[in-house]
Design a protein around this motif. Structure first.
Motif, PDB file in Angstrom:
ATOM      1  N   MET A 194       0.829  -1.198   0.000  1.00 20.36           N
ATOM      2  CA  MET A 194       0.000   0.000   0.000  1.00 20.36           C
ATOM      3  C   MET A 194       0.869   1.255   0.000  1.00 20.36           C
ATOM      4  O   MET A 194       0.552   2.253  -0.657  1.00 20.36           O
ATOM      5  CB  MET A 194      -0.935  -0.003   1.209  1.00 20.36           C
ATOM      6  CG  MET A 194      -2.066   0.996   1.110  1.00 20.36           C
ATOM      7  SD  MET A 194      -3.237   0.609  -0.207  1.00 20.36           S
ATOM      8  CE  MET A 194      -3.985  -0.872   0.435  1.00 20.36           C
ATOM      9  N   ALA A 195       1.983   1.201   0.727  1.00 13.67           N
ATOM     10  CA  ALA A 195       2.910   2.330   0.716  1.00 13.67           C
ATOM     11  C   ALA A 195       3.473   2.537  -0.689  1.00 13.67           C
ATOM     12  O   ALA A 195       3.623   3.676  -1.146  1.00 13.67           O
ATOM     13  CB  ALA A 195       4.035   2.085   1.721  1.00 13.67           C
ATOM     14  N   ALA A 196       3.767   1.438  -1.385  1.00 14.08           N
ATOM     15  CA  ALA A 196       4.271   1.543  -2.754  1.00 14.08           C
ATOM     16  C   ALA A 196       3.211   2.112  -3.689  1.00 14.08           C
ATOM     17  O   ALA A 196       3.510   2.919  -4.572  1.00 14.08           O
ATOM     18  CB  ALA A 196       4.741   0.175  -3.248  1.00 14.08           C
ATOM     19  N   ASP A 197       1.962   1.706  -3.480  1.00 12.35           N
ATOM     20  CA  ASP A 197       0.876   2.250  -4.296  1.00 12.35           C
ATOM     21  C   ASP A 197       0.747   3.759  -4.096  1.00 12.35           C
ATOM     22  O   ASP A 197       0.478   4.502  -5.050  1.00 12.35           O
ATOM     23  CB  ASP A 197      -0.453   1.577  -3.947  1.00 12.35           C
ATOM     24  CG  ASP A 197      -0.547   0.144  -4.454  1.00 12.35           C
ATOM     25  OD1 ASP A 197       0.265  -0.229  -5.319  1.00 12.35           O
ATOM     26  OD2 ASP A 197      -1.419  -0.595  -3.975  1.00 12.35           O
ATOM     27  N   SER A 198       0.938   4.211  -2.862  1.00 12.31           N
ATOM     28  CA  SER A 198       0.813   5.648  -2.599  1.00 12.31           C
ATOM     29  C   SER A 198       1.880   6.440  -3.354  1.00 12.31           C
ATOM     30  O   SER A 198       1.655   7.591  -3.727  1.00 12.31           O
ATOM     31  CB  SER A 198       0.906   5.925  -1.094  1.00 12.31           C
ATOM     32  OG  SER A 198       2.221   5.736  -0.611  1.00 12.31           O
ATOM     33  N   GLU A 199       3.024   5.815  -3.582  1.00  8.43           N
ATOM     34  CA  GLU A 199       4.087   6.479  -4.340  1.00  8.43           C
ATOM     35  C   GLU A 199       3.687   6.687  -5.797  1.00  8.43           C
ATOM     36  O   GLU A 199       4.169   7.627  -6.454  1.00  8.43           O
ATOM     37  CB  GLU A 199       5.380   5.653  -4.268  1.00  8.43           C
ATOM     38  CG  GLU A 199       6.086   5.704  -2.928  1.00  8.43           C
ATOM     39  CD  GLU A 199       6.620   7.094  -2.621  1.00  8.43           C
ATOM     40  OE1 GLU A 199       7.246   7.699  -3.512  1.00  8.43           O
ATOM     41  OE2 GLU A 199       6.393   7.567  -1.498  1.00  8.43           O
ATOM     42  N   MET A 200       2.816   5.820  -6.328  1.00 10.03           N
ATOM     43  CA  MET A 200       2.406   5.925  -7.728  1.00 10.03           C
ATOM     44  C   MET A 200       1.295   6.947  -7.933  1.00 10.03           C
ATOM     45  O   MET A 200       1.000   7.328  -9.064  1.00 10.03           O
ATOM     46  CB  MET A 200       1.943   4.560  -8.251  1.00 10.03           C
ATOM     47  CG  MET A 200       3.042   3.539  -8.392  1.00 10.03           C
ATOM     48  SD  MET A 200       2.495   2.058  -9.301  1.00 10.03           S
ATOM     49  CE  MET A 200       1.429   1.269  -8.076  1.00 10.03           C
ATOM     50  N   ALA A 201       0.647   7.368  -6.851  1.00 10.22           N
ATOM     51  CA  ALA A 201      -0.504   8.266  -6.967  1.00 10.22           C
ATOM     52  C   ALA A 201      -0.061   9.717  -7.123  1.00 10.22           C
ATOM     53  O   ALA A 201       0.708  10.233  -6.303  1.00 10.22           O
ATOM     54  CB  ALA A 201      -1.399   8.127  -5.737  1.00 10.22           C
ATOM     55  N   ASP A 202      -0.542  10.362  -8.186  1.00  8.22           N
ATOM     56  CA  ASP A 202      -0.260  11.783  -8.385  1.00  8.22           C
ATOM     57  C   ASP A 202      -1.247  12.658  -7.614  1.00  8.22           C
ATOM     58  O   ASP A 202      -0.890  13.727  -7.119  1.00  8.22           O
ATOM     59  CB  ASP A 202      -0.331  12.134  -9.878  1.00  8.22           C
ATOM     60  CG  ASP A 202       0.810  11.506 -10.662  1.00  8.22           C
ATOM     61  OD1 ASP A 202       1.916  11.372 -10.094  1.00  8.22           O
ATOM     62  OD2 ASP A 202       0.593  11.137 -11.827  1.00  8.22           O
ATOM     63  N   ASP A 203      -2.488  12.195  -7.528  1.00  7.21           N
ATOM     64  CA  ASP A 203      -3.518  12.941  -6.814  1.00  7.21           C
ATOM     65  C   ASP A 203      -3.209  12.916  -5.315  1.00  7.21           C
ATOM     66  O   ASP A 203      -3.065  11.846  -4.707  1.00  7.21           O
ATOM     67  CB  ASP A 203      -4.888  12.305  -7.077  1.00  7.21           C
ATOM     68  CG  ASP A 203      -6.006  13.047  -6.362  1.00  7.21           C
ATOM     69  OD1 ASP A 203      -6.438  14.079  -6.865  1.00  7.21           O
ATOM     70  OD2 ASP A 203      -6.416  12.557  -5.282  1.00  7.21           O
ATOM     71  N   LEU A 204      -3.115  14.084  -4.708  1.00  2.00           N
ATOM     72  CA  LEU A 204      -2.712  14.162  -3.306  1.00  2.00           C
ATOM     73  C   LEU A 204      -3.729  13.520  -2.367  1.00  2.00           C
ATOM     74  O   LEU A 204      -3.355  12.904  -1.366  1.00  2.00           O
ATOM     75  CB  LEU A 204      -2.475  15.619  -2.909  1.00  2.00           C
ATOM     76  CG  LEU A 204      -1.172  16.245  -3.403  1.00  2.00           C
ATOM     77  CD1 LEU A 204      -1.095  17.704  -2.993  1.00  2.00           C
ATOM     78  CD2 LEU A 204       0.026  15.482  -2.860  1.00  2.00           C
ATOM     79  N   ALA A 205      -5.007  13.682  -2.668  1.00  2.00           N
ATOM     80  CA  ALA A 205      -6.030  13.079  -1.813  1.00  2.00           C
ATOM     81  C   ALA A 205      -5.902  11.560  -1.823  1.00  2.00           C
ATOM     82  O   ALA A 205      -5.985  10.900  -0.770  1.00  2.00           O
ATOM     83  CB  ALA A 205      -7.420  13.512  -2.266  1.00  2.00           C
ATOM     84  N   LEU A 206      -5.684  10.989  -3.005  1.00  2.14           N
ATOM     85  CA  LEU A 206      -5.526   9.543  -3.113  1.00  2.14           C
ATOM     86  C   LEU A 206      -4.224   9.092  -2.457  1.00  2.14           C
ATOM     87  O   LEU A 206      -4.181   8.065  -1.768  1.00  2.14           O
ATOM     88  CB  LEU A 206      -5.555   9.111  -4.581  1.00  2.14           C
ATOM     89  CG  LEU A 206      -5.416   7.609  -4.842  1.00  2.14           C
ATOM     90  CD1 LEU A 206      -6.513   6.825  -4.140  1.00  2.14           C
ATOM     91  CD2 LEU A 206      -5.429   7.337  -6.349  1.00  2.14           C
TER      92      LEU A 206
END
Length: 233
Positions: free
Chosen positions: A39-51
């Motif tokens: 999940m931490a790795a997925d957060s690195e891929m997210a450009d949208d700050l809310a996501l």
């Protein structure tokens, strides 16, 4: 010298039931720690700050749940690392075969793949004693911001509808891989199997008919999740 755990010091559990309970807690705990890193790795891929913030928050929740489970393992006289170690190959094989290529695939994996694992563990928790069952239920229901994941996936498909077909195939593949590795774990861990079948305690275990009903419930919930994402099951 550590205090030797007896049935009375382990909540009144017999030795074989204690072993099976620790195995169940161990497999869920390893799933939680691997979920934290993914999940931490997925957060690195997210450009949208809310996501990005939502995914990071879910990762933190995963780690807290991991600690909750390992604390219970210690209470039962087990060693968390030893309890988790037997399940590492199956989890790592699953994740190696289902490594997401992009954020949308990662989100679908978090919702579909982890969802069926959570459903399975909640079903199995029916066959453990009350205190461990309550901890498993707490750890299995407090780590996913479902609406954030569903909204992000549906938005991604709406922006580019051709993504829907490949993501549906991805969802079906995730479930197939998860069930395969689950069968491997069940076949290899005798104490866990005895716990479910009621061979290690005086509570009723699962009959073959009930196992069949369990699998049908897992399938039905998978189809509901796919539908929520707007994907064909």
């Amino acid at each position: 010298m550590s205090e030797q755990v007896t049935p009375s010091s382990a909540g009144g559990l017999g030795e074989r039931e204690r072993e099976g309970t620790i195995e169940l807690l161990g497999v869920i705990a390893y799933g939680a720690i691997s979920g934290f890193t993914r999940m931490a790795a997925d957060s690195e891929m997210a450009d949208d700050l809310a996501l990005k913030r939502a995914l990071a928050g879910m990762a933190v929740s995963e780690f807290h749940n991991h600690e909750l489970l390992t604390d219970r393992i210690v209470e039962l006289g087990g060693d968390p690392n030893a309890a988790m170690a037997p399940f590492r190959p199956a989890f790592d094989a699953y994740h190696a075969r289902t490594r997401p290529r992009n954020l949308l695939e990662g989100l679908v994996k978090a919702y579909i793949g982890d969802g069926i694992a959570t459903d399975f563990f909640l079903e199995i928790s029916r066959y453990v004693e009350e205190e461990s069952r309550a901890i498993i239920e707490q750890a299995s229901t407090s780590h996913r911001d479902v609406e954030t994941i569903v909204t992000a996936v549906r938005s991604g498909i709406a922006e580019e509808p051709r993504r829907g077909g490949p993501l549906a195939l991805w969802g079906r593949r995730l479930v197939g891989e998860a069930l395969t590795q689950g069968q491997v774990v069940a076949a290899e861990r005798e104490a866990l199997s005895e716990l479910v079948l009621g061979l290690s305690h005086d509570r009723p275990g699962a009959t073959l008919h009930e196992v069949g009903e369990l699998m049908q419930r897992l399938t039905d919930r998978h189809q509901l999740r796919m539908g929520r994402l707007g994907l064909s099951a």
